[in-house]
Design an enzyme around this catalytic site. Structure first.
Site, PDB file in Angstrom:
ATOM      1  N   GLY A 175       0.821  -1.210   0.000  1.00  0.00           N
ATOM      2  CA  GLY A 175       0.000   0.000   0.000  1.00  0.00           C
ATOM      3  C   GLY A 175       0.850   1.253   0.000  1.00  0.00           C
ATOM      4  O   GLY A 175       2.022   1.216  -0.376  1.00  0.00           O
TER       5      GLY A 175
ATOM      6  N   HIS B 159       4.593   2.131  -7.859  1.00  0.00           N
ATOM      7  CA  HIS B 159       3.589   1.064  -7.908  1.00  0.00           C
ATOM      8  C   HIS B 159       2.760   1.172  -9.190  1.00  0.00           C
ATOM      9  O   HIS B 159       2.474   0.177  -9.845  1.00  0.00           O
ATOM     10  CB  HIS B 159       2.645   1.146  -6.702  1.00  0.00           C
TER      11      HIS B 159
ATOM     12  N   LYS C 121      13.991  -1.368  -7.447  1.00  0.00           N
ATOM     13  CA  LYS C 121      14.557  -0.598  -6.328  1.00  0.00           C
ATOM     14  C   LYS C 121      14.906  -1.539  -5.175  1.00  0.00           C
ATOM     15  O   LYS C 121      15.924  -1.385  -4.522  1.00  0.00           O
ATOM     16  CB  LYS C 121      13.594   0.480  -5.840  1.00  0.00           C
TER      17      LYS C 121
END
Ligand code: PAF
Length: 287
Positions: free
Chosen positions: A33, A39, A151
């Site tokens: 989240g 994302h 990442k």
């Protein structure tokens, strides 16, 4: 189409199985989240490559080595669902902790070797928590392709190895790191930085770039490459370096003498906020 929120493992499995019976290709983007552009880059990629896109949103207690870090981890499920909707996510799988861990797990997943160095050295148990939850999430959703960001390079290497060793019928796809215009890698933790810390944080990427330049210009001594990069970080009084290392891109073993492609990875903290980043580098003749 609105994103469908599903909280139960049985239900998400059914939904995915029904899609697969219709011959659809299912992509899954596991997240904790606090969704941001890194994302959504994964959602967009999944949208391009798959017919049904499932995002999982679950702050996994098992991968936090510090209770304060788990407590302060940013959570905003309502805005996350709006982000999902804007990026064409069909299903958001949002299980409660009790759904994923009805009781403390007797089985945890240990990926030997890959989890020992880099972040694994200072975050005991972190990658055990990641590998365990990723196995459970992939088993719950059962996608054809699962997307992970570069990442978190060590995480990506561990998940690839998990999929291989556990014979998971899923393709692991990697998605390039998304950066702010000043170079700072996007992370849900960036919002925790104070103003001065935020202004200093791009130094991590600049140090990695400096190291990459040295490798590309033919410096083969990894110690010297690291020293050049550390000079950049030494100018940042707010930053506390955890590591800056040059490793083999597959095994993550430290490289001392650079003759081919390597991964240069760093982790640093501002107060209790820990940031990580990494880049690919190769001597020009080895590219
Ligand atoms: O990268 C993350 O957000 C998490 O580590 C993951 C892969 C969703 C597992 O909790």
């Amino acid at each position: 189409m609105a994103t469908e929120r599903i909280e139960r493992i049985a239900r998400v499995r059914e939904r995915v199985a029904a899609a697969k019976r219709r011959g659809l290709r299912v992509g899954c983007v596991p997240t904790m989240g606090a969704l941001h552009a890194a994302h959504t880059a994964m959602f967009d990629r999944a949208r391009e490559e798959c017919d049904l896109v499932v995002a999982t949103i679950f702050v996994n207690p098992l991968q936090f080595d510090r209770p304060d870090d788990l407590r302060s981890y940013p959570r905003d499920i309502e805005s996350d669902l709006i982000v999902c909707e804007h990026h064409g996510v069909d299903v958001a799988f949002v299980p409660a902790v009790a759904e994923m861990y009805p009781r403390p797990p007797a089985m945890t997943v240990e990926i030997e070797g890959l989890a020992d160095g880099l972040c694994g050295a200072s975050r005991p148990g972190h990658f055990r928590g990641v590998a365990t939850v990723v196995l459970k999430l992939l088993n719950s959703v059962q996608p054809d392709i699962a997307y992970f960001g570069e990442k978190d390079y060590q995480q990506l290497a561990i998940v690839r190895r998990l999929a291989e060793d556990a014979c998971l019928p899923v393709q692991i796809a990697s998605v390039e790191t998304v950066r702010e215009p000043d170079g700072l890698a996007l992370s849900s933790r960036n919002v925790l930085l104070g103003r001065a810390e935020r202004a200093s944080a791009p130094a991590i990427f600049h140090a990695l770039q400096r190291a990459r330049d040295a490798v590309e210009s033919g410096q083969q001594d990894a110690g010297k490459v690291v020293a050049v990069a550390r000079q950049v970080l030494d100018e940042e009084p707010l930053l506390k370096l955890d590591y800056l290392e040059i490793v083999d891109p597959d095994t993550l073993e430290p490289v001392r003498s650079i003759h081919g492609p390597v991964r240069i990875a760093a982790a640093a903290s501002y107060g209790s906020t820990r940031l990580i980043d990494n880049i690919h580098a190769a001597p020009l003749k080895a590219r």
